[in-house]
Design a protein around this motif. Structure first.
Motif, PDB file in Angstrom:
ATOM      1  N   ARG A 161      -0.888  81.452 -21.256  1.00 20.97           N
ATOM      2  CA  ARG A 161      -0.482  81.028 -22.599  1.00 20.97           C
ATOM      3  C   ARG A 161       0.840  80.269 -22.511  1.00 20.97           C
ATOM      4  N   THR A 162       0.958  79.180 -23.238  1.00 24.92           N
ATOM      5  CA  THR A 162       2.191  78.390 -23.250  1.00 24.92           C
ATOM      6  C   THR A 162       3.325  79.235 -23.840  1.00 24.92           C
ATOM      7  N   GLN A 163       4.488  79.169 -23.166  1.00 26.05           N
ATOM      8  CA  GLN A 163       5.646  79.947 -23.588  1.00 26.05           C
ATOM      9  C   GLN A 163       6.871  79.051 -23.738  1.00 26.05           C
ATOM     10  N   GLN A 164       7.801  79.499 -24.540  1.00 26.01           N
ATOM     11  CA  GLN A 164       9.056  78.786 -24.718  1.00 26.01           C
ATOM     12  C   GLN A 164       9.972  79.096 -23.546  1.00 26.01           C
ATOM     13  N   SER A 165      10.607  78.065 -22.981  1.00 20.84           N
ATOM     14  CA  SER A 165      11.521  78.250 -21.863  1.00 20.84           C
ATOM     15  C   SER A 165      12.629  77.212 -21.942  1.00 20.84           C
TER      16      SER A 165
END
Length: 165
Positions: free
Chosen positions: A112-116
């Motif tokens: 899943r795409t995550q904020q970084s």
């Protein structure tokens, strides 16, 4: 586990481990307590975020009269009627089975795409991890916990043997 995988996510879990047949008197009330030895090596396993013995954190909500294990005699052997302490009193084994649980965090590498943050530009950006990643590492962690606990217990037994010579 399958639901987490289908959602491109991961979950953590708990591994419970029991040690049977250990005699009373192994450990120390301070630095070389059996809980200390086991917890130290268990926390060396990546992803372990907590270790508890017996009733663990649940004892914080109990009174002493509820938590204390009553002693009894069975077939000429001293036992406890319950095992809330998980086989350890004051860092020393009491002859009952040692029961511990190790809590594992969810696998951080998820699809899943995550904020970084981009460390080169020091700006926020999305992180997308590709490849195969376990949605839960707990099934793979069971032999790791068993091996780590076995090493800690064997080390304590060797220490006791050295002291009695």
């Amino acid at each position: 586990i399958l639901a987490a995988r289908d959602e491109l996510d991961s979950i953590g879990g708990i591994v419970e481990c029991g040690i049977y047949g250990l005699p009373a008197g192994i450990g120390d009330p301070m630095f070389d307590g059996i809980e200390n030895r086991i917890a130290q090596i268990a926390f060396g396993i990546p992803a372990v975020k907590g270790v508890e013995f017996g009733m663990g954190f649940a004892v914080a909500a109990m009174r002493g009269s509820e938590n204390n294990d009553a002693f009894s005699v069975e077939n000429g052997k001293i036992i406890t009627e319950t095992n809330r302490c998980g086989g350890i009193l004051g860092g020393i084994t009491d002859g009952m089975p040692i029961v511990l649980r190790a809590a594992f965090k969810p696998t951080p590498s998820i699809a899943r795409t995550q904020q970084s943050v981009n460390l080169q530009s020091v700006t926020r950006e999305e992180l997308a991890i590709t490849g195969r990643h376990d949605p839960c590492i707990v099934p793979r962690a069971v032999p790791c916990v068993e091996a780590a606990v076995a090493v800690a217990v064997y080390d304590a037994l060797l220490a006791r043997r050295k002291e009695t010579r």
